[in-house]
Write a protein that holds these residues in place. Structure first.
Motif, PDB file in Angstrom:
ATOM      1  N   LYS A   1       0.826  -1.213   0.000  1.00 44.41           N
ATOM      2  CA  LYS A   1       0.000   0.000   0.000  1.00 44.41           C
ATOM      3  C   LYS A   1       0.855   1.255   0.000  1.00 44.41           C
ATOM      4  N   SER A   2       1.842   1.312   0.893  1.00 46.38           N
ATOM      5  CA  SER A   2       2.746   2.472   0.946  1.00 46.38           C
ATOM      6  C   SER A   2       4.116   2.020   0.479  1.00 46.38           C
ATOM      7  N   GLY A   3       4.445   2.274  -0.756  1.00 45.65           N
ATOM      8  CA  GLY A   3       5.635   1.730  -1.399  1.00 45.65           C
ATOM      9  C   GLY A   3       6.943   2.114  -0.757  1.00 45.65           C
ATOM     10  N   ASN A   4       7.002   3.220  -0.045  1.00 46.44           N
ATOM     11  CA  ASN A   4       8.268   3.670   0.538  1.00 46.44           C
ATOM     12  C   ASN A   4       8.565   3.046   1.897  1.00 46.44           C
ATOM     13  N   LYS A   5       7.586   2.403   2.505  1.00 45.43           N
ATOM     14  CA  LYS A   5       7.769   1.846   3.841  1.00 45.43           C
ATOM     15  C   LYS A   5       8.403   0.470   3.748  1.00 45.43           C
ATOM     16  N   GLN A   6       9.574   0.331   4.345  1.00 45.03           N
ATOM     17  CA  GLN A   6      10.283  -0.942   4.340  1.00 45.03           C
ATOM     18  C   GLN A   6      10.527  -1.408   5.777  1.00 45.03           C
ATOM     19  N   SER A   7      10.677  -2.705   5.928  1.00 44.92           N
ATOM     20  CA  SER A   7      10.944  -3.284   7.250  1.00 44.92           C
ATOM     21  C   SER A   7      11.859  -4.492   7.088  1.00 44.92           C
ATOM     22  N   GLY A   8      12.648  -4.759   8.112  1.00 44.46           N
ATOM     23  CA  GLY A   8      13.540  -5.912   8.111  1.00 44.46           C
ATOM     24  C   GLY A   8      13.024  -6.984   9.042  1.00 44.46           C
ATOM     25  N   VAL A   9      12.916  -8.210   8.554  1.00 45.37           N
ATOM     26  CA  VAL A   9      12.468  -9.335   9.367  1.00 45.37           C
ATOM     27  C   VAL A   9      13.487 -10.462   9.215  1.00 45.37           C
ATOM     28  N   TYR A  10      13.571 -11.318  10.216  1.00 50.40           N
ATOM     29  CA  TYR A  10      14.505 -12.430  10.134  1.00 50.40           C
ATOM     30  C   TYR A  10      14.011 -13.600  10.970  1.00 50.40           C
ATOM     31  N   HIS A  11      14.582 -14.746  10.733  1.00 47.63           N
ATOM     32  CA  HIS A  11      14.420 -15.913  11.589  1.00 47.63           C
ATOM     33  C   HIS A  11      15.660 -16.777  11.427  1.00 47.63           C
ATOM     34  N   HIS A  12      15.841 -17.734  12.327  1.00 45.39           N
ATOM     35  CA  HIS A  12      16.956 -18.668  12.244  1.00 45.39           C
ATOM     36  C   HIS A  12      16.444 -20.023  11.783  1.00 45.39           C
ATOM     37  N   VAL A  13      17.366 -20.818  11.245  1.00 48.64           N
ATOM     38  CA  VAL A  13      16.977 -22.121  10.712  1.00 48.64           C
ATOM     39  C   VAL A  13      18.166 -23.076  10.797  1.00 48.64           C
ATOM     40  N   THR A  14      17.893 -24.362  10.968  1.00 46.33           N
ATOM     41  CA  THR A  14      18.923 -25.402  10.911  1.00 46.33           C
ATOM     42  C   THR A  14      18.414 -26.539  10.037  1.00 46.33           C
ATOM     43  N   GLY A  15      19.351 -27.290   9.464  1.00 41.90           N
ATOM     44  CA  GLY A  15      18.986 -28.475   8.704  1.00 41.90           C
ATOM     45  C   GLY A  15      18.786 -28.256   7.226  1.00 41.90           C
ATOM     46  N   ILE A  16      19.029 -27.053   6.714  1.00 44.84           N
ATOM     47  CA  ILE A  16      18.886 -26.781   5.280  1.00 44.84           C
ATOM     48  C   ILE A  16      20.146 -27.249   4.553  1.00 44.84           C
ATOM     49  N   ASP A  17      19.976 -27.844   3.395  1.00 43.05           N
ATOM     50  CA  ASP A  17      21.103 -28.305   2.581  1.00 43.05           C
ATOM     51  C   ASP A  17      21.944 -27.101   2.158  1.00 43.05           C
ATOM     52  N   ALA A  18      23.168 -27.035   2.677  1.00 39.99           N
ATOM     53  CA  ALA A  18      24.061 -25.898   2.385  1.00 39.99           C
ATOM     54  C   ALA A  18      25.220 -26.330   1.507  1.00 39.99           C
ATOM     55  N   SER A  19      24.991 -27.310   0.630  1.00 38.40           N
ATOM     56  CA  SER A  19      26.070 -27.804  -0.223  1.00 38.40           C
ATOM     57  C   SER A  19      26.353 -26.904  -1.417  1.00 38.40           C
ATOM     58  N   SER A  20      25.467 -25.945  -1.675  1.00 33.40           N
ATOM     59  CA  SER A  20      25.680 -25.025  -2.800  1.00 33.40           C
ATOM     60  C   SER A  20      24.855 -23.769  -2.571  1.00 33.40           C
ATOM     61  N   SER A  21      25.173 -22.735  -3.325  1.00 22.70           N
ATOM     62  CA  SER A  21      24.402 -21.496  -3.221  1.00 22.70           C
ATOM     63  C   SER A  21      22.990 -21.683  -3.755  1.00 22.70           C
TER      64      SER A  21
END
Length: 700
Positions: A45-65
């Motif tokens: 709705k308001s294109g200029n409004k930005q926000s940062g969100v995050y979470h943590h995770v384990t167990g994801i395949d990290a063998s490649s980008s």
């Protein structure tokens, strides 16, 4: 396939979580924190409004980008959030081998960029070799940060999605191949807090491998891996022997240990494995000799001394058990590399619809202050690492002989405070030699002769490692005022040097831990009649006695009040958290029926994963498989509620049930439960995982 919901932690300032992770990189010591997924959202709705969100995770395949970018895309294009769109996504995964933070940045619109950040914050190129290291670290972190079903790990870090890193035999092959290639780099990752110096057989890589093998029951894969590694280094023999024993190949394991000790007679890991095996078979005499040799091979390691103390406890040689415990080298506990994040502006913790179950929902009116202050001050609940193990041994002795007898044994082997004061009043300063407590524990007798050697040996003793004879490092205890309820104090090794007593005082003259000074010690007990034949108690062990006294005091009050209430036919009421604490207390003191009683009382008030896990252990011991599955269904649903689809402990329990009952019967018992079908399907997924790994009993 059902996956956990996505928690969102909203930042006060955009990218403050990433900045905090960058600042923490130089201080990371071991496997590193869970992976960080950071998104920058823009309001539709308001294109200029930005926000940062995050979470943590384990167990994801990290063998490649590509695999990490695929995970970010599943979050970016999630249909749940229709009020904003994601413009950038960042996945951060720590490589503990090279001390680099691997990054994959996804821009919308735009592309995917992969790079790594070193401890100074400089960018580097991400190579295939670095990605293999990162993949292995990701699997090890998934096991290290996994919850055991009791909820402790889940409560430590808010908003962590936990996935099973290995869900197929193809992924297992990839994991074991990477482990084989990087096996001899394992000591770089650090080790468990009980291990002072990481080595080939004791580090986070070997811990993760053993945990995976025991969880999934893939013993053949583990044996094949360690057999190949044994051809390169014989120190791996102890790991191979452990897996063989678990796989019920004891004859091969015994032959392997025999041949290994013949070639590496001072390999303390093999000696410890031998001692454990002999102890499990009831040959305590053999276990004792192996444990003594283990201490000789590695006197600076806590595990070898703890094993020797365990054997003495099994032999009911309480005095030598206390002397050995007093000789244990204690290490400061270093916790995992938990993320340190700035205070969030807001936290969104959505509930997975499939995990909704009324009886496991947290009550909205729960008040955490409904706990008596005496229960909150039990210090033993916070023990970890070497202190937790030492306290467990002390409570095991107490459970077998009682508090009064423990004090008698303590006064026989340690210089008590009143004895020391009486001797100090003589003003004498005789320099007679005092045998070292460590060598006495190894010999099993106060005699200075061991294996024909008349020279006393010096071994590691106390908190800081090896030291010379006790006389050179004896210190005066800094005493604090004691109440009439306090247990008798022993003279401890503290900060100030003390004078060595000249004369000897018998227990009949100086009161040393017992109110009845005229009582004779048991006839079978060794005579420690001279004060120079006694040892000074380490301060940490003296503190354990005080903490144990407080635990026993609270436990006795609880049981007395409860018995009185039952005799008067009145209700004995406690809050759910109080029952949970009392259950932990009884479990620490090895009063398991009383612990289960407290846990069940807690569950009658409200659901508690810790209490349910305690009841689950009781069901497993009694072989009540139907009740085990009932508890498992609720624990698995609670795990999914808090974003965890993977618990090695719960998976191991399901696998053992399948081995004894068969997959078909386990499925039937689960399906016959009168709970919502989506909740039952979560448990079915654990069964399907065991079938995929072809566990014993999974075919019928």
């Amino acid at each position: 396939m059902v996956v956990p919901a996505v928690p969102e932690i909203i930042e006060e300032e955009i990218e403050s979580a990433v900045d905090s992770r960058n600042e923490s990189l130089p201080s990371l010591r071991e496997l590193g924190p869970p992976d960080l997924v950071h998104l920058v959202k823009q309001s539709i709705k308001s294109g200029n409004k930005q926000s940062g969100v995050y979470h943590h995770v384990t167990g994801i395949d990290a063998s490649s980008s590509a695999s990490l970018a695929a995970y970010v895309n599943t979050i970016i294009y999630s249909p749940n959030d229709k009020s904003s769109k994601v413009i950038t996504g960042l996945y951060c995964c720590y490589n503990a081998f090279s001390r680099l933070d691997m990054r994959v940045e996804v821009k919308i619109p735009g592309g995917v960029e992969s790079y790594c950040i070193d401890e100074r914050g400089d960018k580097r190129v991400a190579s295939d070799a670095l990605w293999m290291e990162t993949f292995l670290c990701g699997v090890l972190r998934a096991y290290a940060y996994a919850d055991d079903g009791g909820g402790e790990s889940i409560k430590k870090i808010i908003g962590v999605r936990r996935f099973d890193p290995i869900t197929s035999t193809e992924m297992e092959h990839k994991f074991l191949d990477a482990a084989e290639r990087l096996f001899f780099k394992g000591p770089q990752l650090g080790s468990e807090p009980e291990v002072q110096v990481p080595n080939i057989a004791s580090n986070h890589l070997t811990t993760g491998l053993i945990s995976y093998i025991h969880t999934t029951g893939r013993y053949t894969s583990g044996i094949n891996l360690f057999e190949k590694l044994c051809t390169r280094d014989l120190e791996v023999s102890s790991l191979l022997a452990k897996v063989m024993i678990s796989a019920d190949e004891e004859l091969q394991a015994v032959k392997l240990m025999h041949d290994g000790i013949a070639k590496l007679p001072m390999d303390y890991s093999l000696l410890d494995c031998q001692a454990t095996f002999c102890q499990s078979k009831g040959r305590l005499d053999w276990a004792l000799e192996c444990a003594k040799r283990g201490v000789t091979a590695a006197p600076s390691e806590f595990g070898t001394w703890a094993r020797l103390a365990e054997v003495y406890v099994s032999l009911e040689q309480w005095d030598l058990a206390l002397l050995t415990l007093n000789s244990c080298p204690m290490f400061t506990y270093n916790d995992k590399d938990f993320p340190r994040m700035p205070e969030p502006a807001h936290v969104l913790l959505p509930v997975l619809r499939e995990s909704i179950l009324d009886e496991i929902d947290e009550p909205t009116n729960y008040d955490g202050d409904q706990v008596h202050h005496s229960l909150r001050k039990l210090h033993a609940a916070g023990y970890k690492g070497t202190f937790l193990k030492a306290y467990s041994l002390l409570t095991e002795i107490t459970a077998k002989v009682g508090w009064d007898q423990l004090l008698r044994v303590r006064s026989q082997v340690f210089v008590m405070e009143e004895e020391y004061r009486s001797e100090k009043q003589t003003g004498s300063n005789q320099n007679a030699k005092n045998p070292n407590a460590s060598t006495v524990a190894l010999r099993g007798t106060p005699s200075p002769i061991m294996n024909g050697n008349t020279k006393p040996e010096n071994h590691t003793n106390g908190e800081t490692g090896s030291r010379a004879d006790d006389e050179e490092t004896l210190h005066e205890k800094q005493t604090s005022p004691t109440s009439p309820l306090s247990p008798p104090n022993s003279a401890t090794i503290a900060d100030g040097a003390i004078e060595k007593p000249e004369h000897t005082i018998t227990p009949e003259v100086a009161k040393s831990g017992s109110d009845d000074t005229s009582a004779d010690p048991p006839a079978a007990a060794p005579k420690y009649t001279q004060i120079h034949n006694k040892r000074l108690c380490e301060r940490w062990l003296d503190n354990l006695f005080m903490v144990l006294y407080e635990d026993l005091r609270i436990y006795t009050i609880w049981r007395t009040d409860m018995a009185r209430a039952q005799s008067e036919s009145s209700d004995y009421r406690k809050s759910a958290e109080e029952w949970e604490i009392l259950g932990e207390l009884a479990e620490r003191l090895h009063h398991f029926p009383e612990a289960v009683e407290a846990y069940q009382a807690c569950l009658r008030v409200r659901f508690s994963p810790k209490a349910m896990k305690g009841v689950l252990r009781m069901y497993e011991e009694k072989g009540k498989n139907s009740e085990v599955l009932q508890a498992m269904i609720r624990l698995i649903a609670w795990q999914y509620r808090w974003y965890s689809e993977f618990s090695p402990s719960l998976l191991r329990t399901i696998r053992k049930l399948i081995e004894s009952e068969g997959a078909v019967k386990v499925r039937s018992i689960v399906q016959a439960t009168s709970l919502p079908q989506p909740v039952l399907d979560l448990t079915h997924r654990y069964v399907e995982l065991c079938v995929a790994f072809r566990s014993n009993g999974s075919e019928g």
